[in-house]
Design a protein around this motif. Structure first.
Motif, short mmCIF file in Angstrom:
data_model
loop_
_atom_site.label_atom_id
_atom_site.label_comp_id
_atom_site.label_asym_id
_atom_site.label_seq_id
_atom_site.Cartn_x
_atom_site.Cartn_y
_atom_site.Cartn_z
N LEU A 113 45.04 -14.14 28.48
CA LEU A 113 43.96 -15.14 28.55
C LEU A 113 44.51 -16.55 28.37
N HIS A 114 45.77 -16.64 27.98
CA HIS A 114 46.40 -17.95 27.75
C HIS A 114 47.52 -18.11 28.79
N LYS A 159 30.07 -7.71 35.21
CA LYS A 159 30.66 -7.56 33.86
C LYS A 159 31.19 -6.14 33.61
N ARG A 185 38.35 -9.89 35.83
CA ARG A 185 38.11 -11.34 35.75
C ARG A 185 38.97 -12.03 36.79
N LEU A 186 38.51 -13.11 37.30
CA LEU A 186 39.33 -13.88 38.23
C LEU A 186 40.36 -14.64 37.41
N GLY A 192 43.25 -17.08 36.25
CA GLY A 192 43.53 -18.44 36.70
C GLY A 192 42.26 -19.25 36.92
N PHE A 193 41.14 -18.67 36.54
CA PHE A 193 39.85 -19.37 36.66
C PHE A 193 39.19 -19.47 35.30
N ARG A 221 38.30 -22.84 28.36
CA ARG A 221 37.45 -23.14 27.21
C ARG A 221 36.99 -24.59 27.23
N TYR A 240 27.34 -18.03 40.49
CA TYR A 240 27.89 -17.52 39.21
C TYR A 240 28.93 -18.49 38.66
N ARG A 298 28.43 -21.46 35.52
CA ARG A 298 29.31 -21.37 34.33
C ARG A 298 30.43 -22.41 34.35
N ASN A 310 42.26 -23.09 36.95
CA ASN A 310 42.99 -23.74 35.85
C ASN A 310 44.47 -23.85 36.21
N ASP A 349 46.98 -22.23 35.72
CA ASP A 349 47.74 -21.03 36.09
C ASP A 349 47.43 -20.52 37.50
N1 CMC Z 1 36.20 -14.67 35.88
C1 CMC Z 1 34.89 -14.30 35.78
N2 CMC Z 1 34.04 -14.71 34.83
C2 CMC Z 1 34.53 -15.58 33.93
C3 CMC Z 1 35.86 -16.02 33.96
C4 CMC Z 1 36.71 -15.54 34.97
N3 CMC Z 1 37.98 -15.94 35.04
N4 CMC Z 1 36.07 -16.88 32.92
C5 CMC Z 1 34.90 -16.96 32.26
N5 CMC Z 1 33.97 -16.18 32.87
C6 CMC Z 1 32.54 -16.05 32.49
C7 CMC Z 1 32.40 -15.18 31.24
O1 CMC Z 1 32.25 -13.82 31.59
C8 CMC Z 1 31.18 -15.79 30.62
O2 CMC Z 1 30.05 -15.33 31.32
P1 CMC Z 1 28.64 -15.09 30.56
O3 CMC Z 1 28.19 -16.44 30.10
O4 CMC Z 1 27.74 -14.48 31.59
O5 CMC Z 1 28.93 -14.15 29.42
C9 CMC Z 1 31.32 -17.27 30.90
O6 CMC Z 1 32.09 -17.34 32.11
C10 CMC Z 1 32.03 -18.05 29.80
O7 CMC Z 1 33.29 -17.42 29.59
P2 CMC Z 1 33.96 -17.16 28.18
O8 CMC Z 1 34.86 -15.98 28.26
O9 CMC Z 1 32.91 -17.14 27.13
O10 CMC Z 1 34.82 -18.49 28.04
P3 CMC Z 1 35.93 -18.75 26.99
O11 CMC Z 1 35.96 -20.21 26.79
O12 CMC Z 1 35.77 -17.91 25.79
O13 CMC Z 1 37.28 -18.26 27.73
C11 CMC Z 1 39.08 -18.20 29.25
C12 CMC Z 1 38.09 -19.07 28.49
C13 CMC Z 1 40.15 -19.08 29.87
C14 CMC Z 1 39.76 -17.22 28.29
C15 CMC Z 1 38.32 -17.43 30.36
O14 CMC Z 1 37.75 -18.34 31.28
C16 CMC Z 1 39.20 -16.44 31.10
O15 CMC Z 1 39.35 -15.30 30.65
N6 CMC Z 1 39.85 -16.85 32.24
C17 CMC Z 1 40.81 -16.00 32.92
C18 CMC Z 1 42.16 -16.07 32.19
C19 CMC Z 1 42.87 -17.36 32.45
O16 CMC Z 1 42.97 -17.85 33.57
N7 CMC Z 1 43.44 -17.95 31.37
C20 CMC Z 1 44.21 -19.19 31.46
C21 CMC Z 1 43.55 -20.33 30.79
S1 CMC Z 1 44.25 -21.92 31.24
C22 CMC Z 1 45.85 -21.98 30.61
C23 CMC Z 1 45.94 -21.78 29.17
O17 CMC Z 1 45.18 -22.32 28.37
O18 CMC Z 1 46.87 -21.09 28.80
#
Ligand code: CMC
Length: 437
Positions: A271-272, A303, A308-309, A311-312, A315, A360, A364, A369, A371
């Motif tokens: 996730l990071h 869900k 999950r997508l 790189g999308f 926080r 969707y 949201r 991002n 990555d």
């Molecule tokens: N694909 C589909 N749905 C998503 C995604 C995604 N990549 N990211 C967030 N959502 C949805 C999530 O399911 C939630 O939906 P709902 O409100 O219906 O429950 C809503 O969007 C908010 O997501 P969250 O998980 O509560 O957000 P968060 O701030 O806790 O998490 C995140 C942020 C980066 C972990 C998350 O967006 C994610 O898992 N992304 C994919 C992993 C990724 O690309 N990580 C790299 C982050 S950038 C570089 C870094 O910081 O290292």
């Protein structure tokens, strides 16, 4: 008078359900970010705040990086990331982050000289590599090796100290690229290539990664500039998961190598920073499945799919990640210059286009991002997938060091020790084994 001018002198009044009221000081940052200072809340009222994932919690005041996720702004020490990406070098950005200003020519020369001087590893450390399985993930090796550095530098092995910070910071920035390159060489069974003093930071890294003793290795300035760019874009991102880890570990006065080693492991998570590896694996999977972007967009919205997508989403960014914008442009340029057509880039662009027009993702505020496109450039440079997060680590290191230093210099800093709301059993008596059901 604008409202913000009066805020620092005003307190917030919070009324609690048991009738108590408390005045909480309001803290305002230099970009008008507002916070309630709750540091006296528990001692004065018995209440704590609850904020899983620290979504609303400021853990420190920091002068290093400014980020406005709503507007898509990122600045290091006040300088926009776009300017640094265009005009600076990674070594200069490292100095900027750590010391708070761009180096003058004397400071630059000294910093570069020290980075060159410290590139070698203690010869004994080479034997460590022999003990790792060739299947070992380079992030596991890197974290272990960085922690091990504290065993070699006695002045860094004990309690954290600022007195030796400058020396240990250059040591670590310099040696981490040697460690990264050696862990790659180990994984492919090639001999280690030692650093060469005449080369710049990024050129040296490329040579240690890709040269072999049997052949001449020509440094491609285009590749050097791409590596510089990518490292700059990753160099700091305020209080993210790995940086917070470095601060939390360092807050116990653990030494700098130990704190950074812990940060590396936090960064590894999918996730990071580990997301960059996951993105390419996802794109490869989509390609092998026939390349239908819509199918995977639908899965990401479901869900129950567990998909999950990668790189999308982010926080803090509720807008296009400014780093992703720069990387996407660089991606087209680099692939064109190298004459590479990568079908992964086509799939990534298709996914982005579909996602950004889908309700969707729009509702949201999910955007690509940092990555999402970086892995496509790494692939074009010949960097293997399992080294992508190592590249992120090399970039993020100066940020970790700057944050560690800032924390150590903060007279108000205390050991990080959150509280909890206990939800377990109330007091019960111990039951001897023979009386248990
Ligand atoms: N694909 C589909 N749905 C998503 C995604 C995604 N990549 N990211 C967030 N959502 C949805 C999530 O399911 C939630 O939906 P709902 O409100 O219906 O429950 C809503 O969007 C908010 O997501 P969250 O998980 O509560 O957000 P968060 O701030 O806790 O998490 C995140 C942020 C980066 C972990 C998350 O967006 C994610 O898992 N992304 C994919 C992993 C990724 O690309 N990580 C790299 C982050 S950038 C570089 C870094 O910081 O290292």
């Amino acid at each position: 008078m604008p409202e913000t001018d009066t805020l620092p002198t005003k307190n917030a009044i919070v009324q609690l359900p048991d009738g108590q009221t408390i005045e909480l000081p309001v803290v305002v940052g230099s970009e008008n970010e507002k916070a309630l200072d709750i540091s006296k809340l528990r001692s004065q009222t018995g209440y704590i705040t609850l904020d899983p994932g620290f979504v609303n919690t400021g853990s420190c005041q920091s002068g290093i990086t400014y980020l406005d996720g709503e507007k898509g702004i990122l600045r290091y020490r006040g300088i926009p990331i776009e300017q640094l990406a265009e005009k600076s070098s990674f070594v200069e950005v490292a100095y900027l982050l750590i010391y708070g200003h761009l180096p003058n020519s004397k400071e630059w020369e000294r910093f570069s000289y020290l980075l060159t001087r410290h590139a070698m590893l203690h010869e004994d450390m080479k034997h460590f590599f022999e003990s790792f399985s060739s299947q070992a993930h380079p992030m596991a090796i890197l974290s272990a090796m960085v922690a091990s550095l504290s065993a070699y530098y006695s002045e860094a092995s004990g309690v954290a100290s600022l007195e030796t910070f400058d020396l240990n910071a250059v040591r670590l920035i310099s040696k981490i690229r040697t460690l990264a390159a050696f862990s790659y060489k180990k994984s492919i069974g090639q001999p280690f290539i030692y650093p060469l003093d005449s080369l710049s930071y990024c050129a040296n890294f490329l040579r240690m990664m890709f040269a072999v003793p049997a052949e001449d290795y020509e440094i491609d300035p285009e590749l050097v500039s791409v590596i510089n760019l990518l490292l700059i874009l990753h160099a700091d991102h305020e209080q993210n998961c790995s940086t917070s880890t470095v601060r939390v570990v360092g807050s116990s006065r653990a030494n700098m190598y130990g704190s950074v080693s812990a940060g590396i492991l936090a960064l590894w998570g999918p996730l990071h920073g580990g997301a960059n590896q996951q993105v390419i694996q996802m794109l490869e999977h989509i390609q092998a499945d026939g390349g239908n972007a819509d199918k995977f967009i639908e899965m990401a919205k479901d869900k129950d799919s567990g998909f999950r997508l990668m790189g999308f989403g982010h926080r803090v960014y509720k807008n296009y990640d400014p780093r992703a914008k720069v990387i996407k442009t660089a991606c087209d340029r680099v692939l064109e210059k190298l004459g590479i057509h990568d079908p992964m880039l086509d799939i990534a662009k298709k996914l982005e286009e579909r996602a950004l027009s889908d309700d969707y993702f729009k509702e949201r505020k999910l955007y690509p991002n940092v990555d999402f496109y970086s892995g496509i450039i790494y692939r074009a440079l010949g960097i293997p997938t399992n080294m992508f997060t190592v590249m992120f680590t090399l970039g993020r290191l100066p940020g970790w060091l700057a944050q560690w230093k800032e924390m150590m210099e903060d007279p108000k800093q205390r050991i990080s020790r959150p509280r909890q709301i206990y939800t377990g059993s109330n007091e019960i008596n111990y039951v001897p084994m023979e009386q248990r059901g």
